[in-house]
Enzyme design. Sequence first.
Site, PDB file in Angstrom:
ATOM      1  N   GLY A  58      43.623 -20.415  17.879  1.00 42.42           N
ATOM      2  CA  GLY A  58      42.234 -20.004  17.708  1.00 42.42           C
ATOM      3  C   GLY A  58      41.524 -20.739  16.588  1.00 42.42           C
ATOM      4  O   GLY A  58      42.012 -20.780  15.459  1.00 42.42           O
ATOM      5  N   TYR A 170      40.396  -9.095  20.145  1.00 44.88           N
ATOM      6  CA  TYR A 170      39.476  -9.794  19.249  1.00 44.88           C
ATOM      7  C   TYR A 170      38.025  -9.469  19.627  1.00 44.88           C
ATOM      8  O   TYR A 170      37.771  -8.647  20.506  1.00 44.88           O
ATOM      9  CB  TYR A 170      39.774 -11.292  19.276  1.00 44.88           C
ATOM     10  CG  TYR A 170      41.123 -11.626  18.684  1.00 44.88           C
ATOM     11  CD1 TYR A 170      41.417 -11.354  17.347  1.00 44.88           C
ATOM     12  CD2 TYR A 170      42.133 -12.183  19.464  1.00 44.88           C
ATOM     13  CE1 TYR A 170      42.657 -11.639  16.800  1.00 44.88           C
ATOM     14  CE2 TYR A 170      43.386 -12.476  18.924  1.00 44.88           C
ATOM     15  CZ  TYR A 170      43.640 -12.199  17.596  1.00 44.88           C
ATOM     16  OH  TYR A 170      44.876 -12.473  17.062  1.00 44.88           O
ATOM     17  N   ARG A 218      39.712 -16.682  28.091  1.00 46.81           N
ATOM     18  CA  ARG A 218      40.930 -15.887  27.942  1.00 46.81           C
ATOM     19  C   ARG A 218      40.521 -14.421  27.977  1.00 46.81           C
ATOM     20  O   ARG A 218      39.855 -13.928  27.039  1.00 46.81           O
ATOM     21  CB  ARG A 218      41.629 -16.220  26.623  1.00 46.81           C
ATOM     22  CG  ARG A 218      42.783 -15.309  26.241  1.00 46.81           C
ATOM     23  CD  ARG A 218      44.066 -15.670  26.906  1.00 46.81           C
ATOM     24  NE  ARG A 218      45.201 -14.938  26.327  1.00 46.81           N
ATOM     25  CZ  ARG A 218      46.458 -15.079  26.703  1.00 46.81           C
ATOM     26  NH1 ARG A 218      46.743 -15.937  27.672  1.00 46.81           N
ATOM     27  NH2 ARG A 218      47.417 -14.385  26.136  1.00 46.81           N
ATOM     28  N   ARG A 297      55.212 -13.944  28.355  1.00 51.36           N
ATOM     29  CA  ARG A 297      56.639 -13.700  28.650  1.00 51.36           C
ATOM     30  C   ARG A 297      57.124 -14.446  29.896  1.00 51.36           C
ATOM     31  O   ARG A 297      57.952 -13.934  30.651  1.00 51.36           O
ATOM     32  CB  ARG A 297      56.859 -12.199  28.766  1.00 51.36           C
ATOM     33  CG  ARG A 297      58.271 -11.721  28.528  1.00 51.36           C
ATOM     34  CD  ARG A 297      58.821 -11.986  27.164  1.00 51.36           C
ATOM     35  NE  ARG A 297      60.194 -11.532  27.059  1.00 51.36           N
ATOM     36  CZ  ARG A 297      61.258 -12.329  27.205  1.00 51.36           C
ATOM     37  NH1 ARG A 297      61.100 -13.619  27.404  1.00 51.36           N
ATOM     38  NH2 ARG A 297      62.472 -11.835  27.119  1.00 51.36           N
ATOM     39  N   CYS A 343      63.052 -20.209  25.158  1.00 47.20           N
ATOM     40  CA  CYS A 343      62.521 -19.226  24.209  1.00 47.20           C
ATOM     41  C   CYS A 343      63.225 -17.897  24.434  1.00 47.20           C
ATOM     42  O   CYS A 343      63.244 -17.379  25.554  1.00 47.20           O
ATOM     43  CB  CYS A 343      61.011 -19.067  24.406  1.00 47.20           C
ATOM     44  SG  CYS A 343      60.300 -17.637  23.557  1.00 47.20           S
ATOM     45  N   CYS A 350      58.115 -17.275  14.727  1.00 44.16           N
ATOM     46  CA  CYS A 350      56.811 -17.602  15.319  1.00 44.16           C
ATOM     47  C   CYS A 350      55.813 -16.478  15.076  1.00 44.16           C
ATOM     48  O   CYS A 350      55.045 -16.521  14.115  1.00 44.16           O
ATOM     49  CB  CYS A 350      56.967 -17.943  16.798  1.00 44.16           C
ATOM     50  SG  CYS A 350      57.833 -16.688  17.779  1.00 44.16           S
ATOM     51  N   GLN A 424      77.911 -15.697  15.978  1.00 45.94           N
ATOM     52  CA  GLN A 424      77.372 -14.344  16.172  1.00 45.94           C
ATOM     53  C   GLN A 424      76.332 -14.270  17.288  1.00 45.94           C
ATOM     54  O   GLN A 424      75.954 -13.171  17.697  1.00 45.94           O
ATOM     55  CB  GLN A 424      76.830 -13.796  14.856  1.00 45.94           C
ATOM     56  CG  GLN A 424      77.918 -13.656  13.802  1.00 45.94           C
ATOM     57  CD  GLN A 424      77.738 -12.486  12.859  1.00 45.94           C
ATOM     58  OE1 GLN A 424      78.710 -11.900  12.410  1.00 45.94           O
ATOM     59  NE2 GLN A 424      76.504 -12.149  12.537  1.00 45.94           N
ATOM     60  N   LEU A 634      71.192 -12.985   5.169  1.00 43.74           N
ATOM     61  CA  LEU A 634      71.345 -13.978   6.238  1.00 43.74           C
ATOM     62  C   LEU A 634      70.722 -13.482   7.540  1.00 43.74           C
ATOM     63  O   LEU A 634      70.875 -12.330   7.924  1.00 43.74           O
ATOM     64  CB  LEU A 634      72.837 -14.259   6.468  1.00 43.74           C
ATOM     65  CG  LEU A 634      73.170 -15.278   7.555  1.00 43.74           C
ATOM     66  CD1 LEU A 634      72.678 -16.658   7.176  1.00 43.74           C
ATOM     67  CD2 LEU A 634      74.674 -15.296   7.822  1.00 43.74           C
ATOM     68  N   ALA A 636      69.485 -15.346  11.651  1.00 44.01           N
ATOM     69  CA  ALA A 636      69.675 -16.520  12.502  1.00 44.01           C
ATOM     70  C   ALA A 636      68.647 -17.598  12.220  1.00 44.01           C
ATOM     71  O   ALA A 636      68.953 -18.790  12.309  1.00 44.01           O
ATOM     72  CB  ALA A 636      69.628 -16.105  13.970  1.00 44.01           C
TER      73      ALA A 636
END
Length: 687
Positions: A58, A170, A218, A297, A343, A350, A424, A634, A636
């Site tokens: 944006g 928005y 959008r 998604r 993803c 992100c 892990q 810790l 990932a």
Amino acid sequence: MLDHVFRPGSLGGLRTANRIVMGAMHLNLEARADGGAAMAAFYAERARGGAGLIVTGGCAVSPEGSGGRLYARIDDPARHAALAAWAEAVHREGGRIALQLFHAGRYAAGDATGHTPVAPSALAGRSGGEPPKMLDEAEIQTVIRRFADGAHQARALGFDAVEVMASEGYLLNQFLSPLTNVRDDAWGGDATRRMRFPLAVMAAVRAAVGPGFPVLFRVSGADLMPGSTPPSETQDFAVALARAGADALNIGVGWHESRVPTVQSLVRPGAWTGHAARIRRAVRAAGLETPVIASNRINRMELAERVLASGQADFVSMARPFLADPEIVRKARRPGRAPANICIACNEACIDRSLGDDPVSCMVNPRAGRELEFPRRSHGRRQPRPARLAVVGGGPAGLEGGRALAALGHHVELFEAADELGGQFRLARLVPGKEDFGETVRYFAAELRRLGVRVHLNRPLDAADADLLRGFDGVLLATGVVPRPAGLPGEHLPQVVDYQRAFRHPGELGRRVVVIGGGGVAVDLGHLLAGRHHEVCLLRRSGRIGEGMGRSTRWAVLAELRRHGVRWLTGVRYRAVLPQGVLLRDADGAERLVPADTVVVAAGQSPVDALRPVLAAAGVAHRSAGGAADARGLNAVRAVEEGMRAAHALAGEAERAGDLRRRAAVPPTQRPPRPRRTAGPASSAIG
């Protein structure tokens, strides 16, 4: 075959090579004082990777409309050169790019922008923040002109299209919703008047850019807010936009303050395409052919193909998948040669970062947003002689470290103590909704094979392997962590297990499970066990359950745990583990026994770093990453990023050492003479 994905498309007068749009993402890099270089490099790599159209994050049309201090602004002439650099970089790669015109409305951060947020009505959001000022007639006209001016400027700067943001809660979406627009004048009071503002923006933008320049909108397919815009009004608005000349409708879902998960790993991939399909049917029923873009998604090209083939949409927008793999489209044209990095919807590097000021990147691809800092190996330059490097450990840090070292052109061997790579991540993939962590392991394993890395499974290394390690020019130590004991009386009892064993063998646990620990590992374990019909109780000394989990994910996962009946207690003081359960003192100071058939310890981790002094004593150059470097805090994201950074540092060190060895091996008489330094002009020498 991806016949529908790779069919050329048209958005108004803009032809696209395929039907994949890279959706808008704010990266917190847009306002960086680098002349637009970082964002240009980011977009260029995605254009080179095959995106049919790239939509920028944006770009605010006015100061008070900015989402934060690091947002791009089209109204600020000082930013125009940087914006033009984005477009130019994409065009050099043969790509197409649209600028998203944006106004946050009441979601704007007044403390960051220095302006009071504005909205159709003076109603604050449920997530808090500064109450907005209600726009008056003159201010509404000013905002409309700002959108028009922004569109005109975008075209002048070289963008191929604009997208107007009217979704995700928005400003334009706020005018459409009866929750946020309670005015009773020409701009609100019924559905027709609530639509007037976004339709006025559409008309002004079209007039500003002319009939041949693509204008995308959008729009929200579903606000996912009780009492907000009903589906019938959403479809009417989409049809009105198409009639007003919108060249495409990009369908989003959900507001930021909605309590319905939309982008988390808990959400089934493709869950929201039905909203795009309904709007497309409404538009077609009105006799209009305006393209509809499905989004949210969709993380695989095969899923995008199914959406297109089924007629649910004309294009598919994929945003975060381009963070995970900038070449996701190009790779799909060459199946079998190189897999795409998927993803996994963790949101940690992100979306969670985009809600603050930290630069956005990607857990599974930490180069994202750092393309200039960590450039790919260039075949046009003289490459250093390959070094022989070892990676010890095949968890997240080791996988990325090995991949990065091999991609830089070095000979790499990876040693993993287990019978499978992943560390892990092998546990995480067992958790409902996190199955794609297994895809990450498969991707890295395939990349290591493709890059020629020799992988040794079932091969732990210890001090006895010092001679082996001396044979390498450098070692990346990524040996990970082990569960840390809680240090409680009774922890030796047979019904007490650590979290790694509990993940791997949940069928061995009793029906009633008490987990000592309430961090992300404990929450994931609770989610796994509750789905297998265990009765689960999480215990934590201090802090919140799920402390340290991502801001956009924690609430959704805890809601899922509640739905499955998982209980938790915080502020406890442990006394002992007994055969009947865990004896503790609760937050009210009362002593109580929490019954358990099995007690799982998930109270922290300790680094596995015994090789570090061995490497130091052997004089082997080495770097540590992930848990081997520091187990405190810790996660990932940190492990994978440290794997990349350690690899680049180690490679540089090995290359420099190799240059020195080669110079030492050449007799002085055979070395090229150093150029003699000469004085410049007299005027320079005197200065």
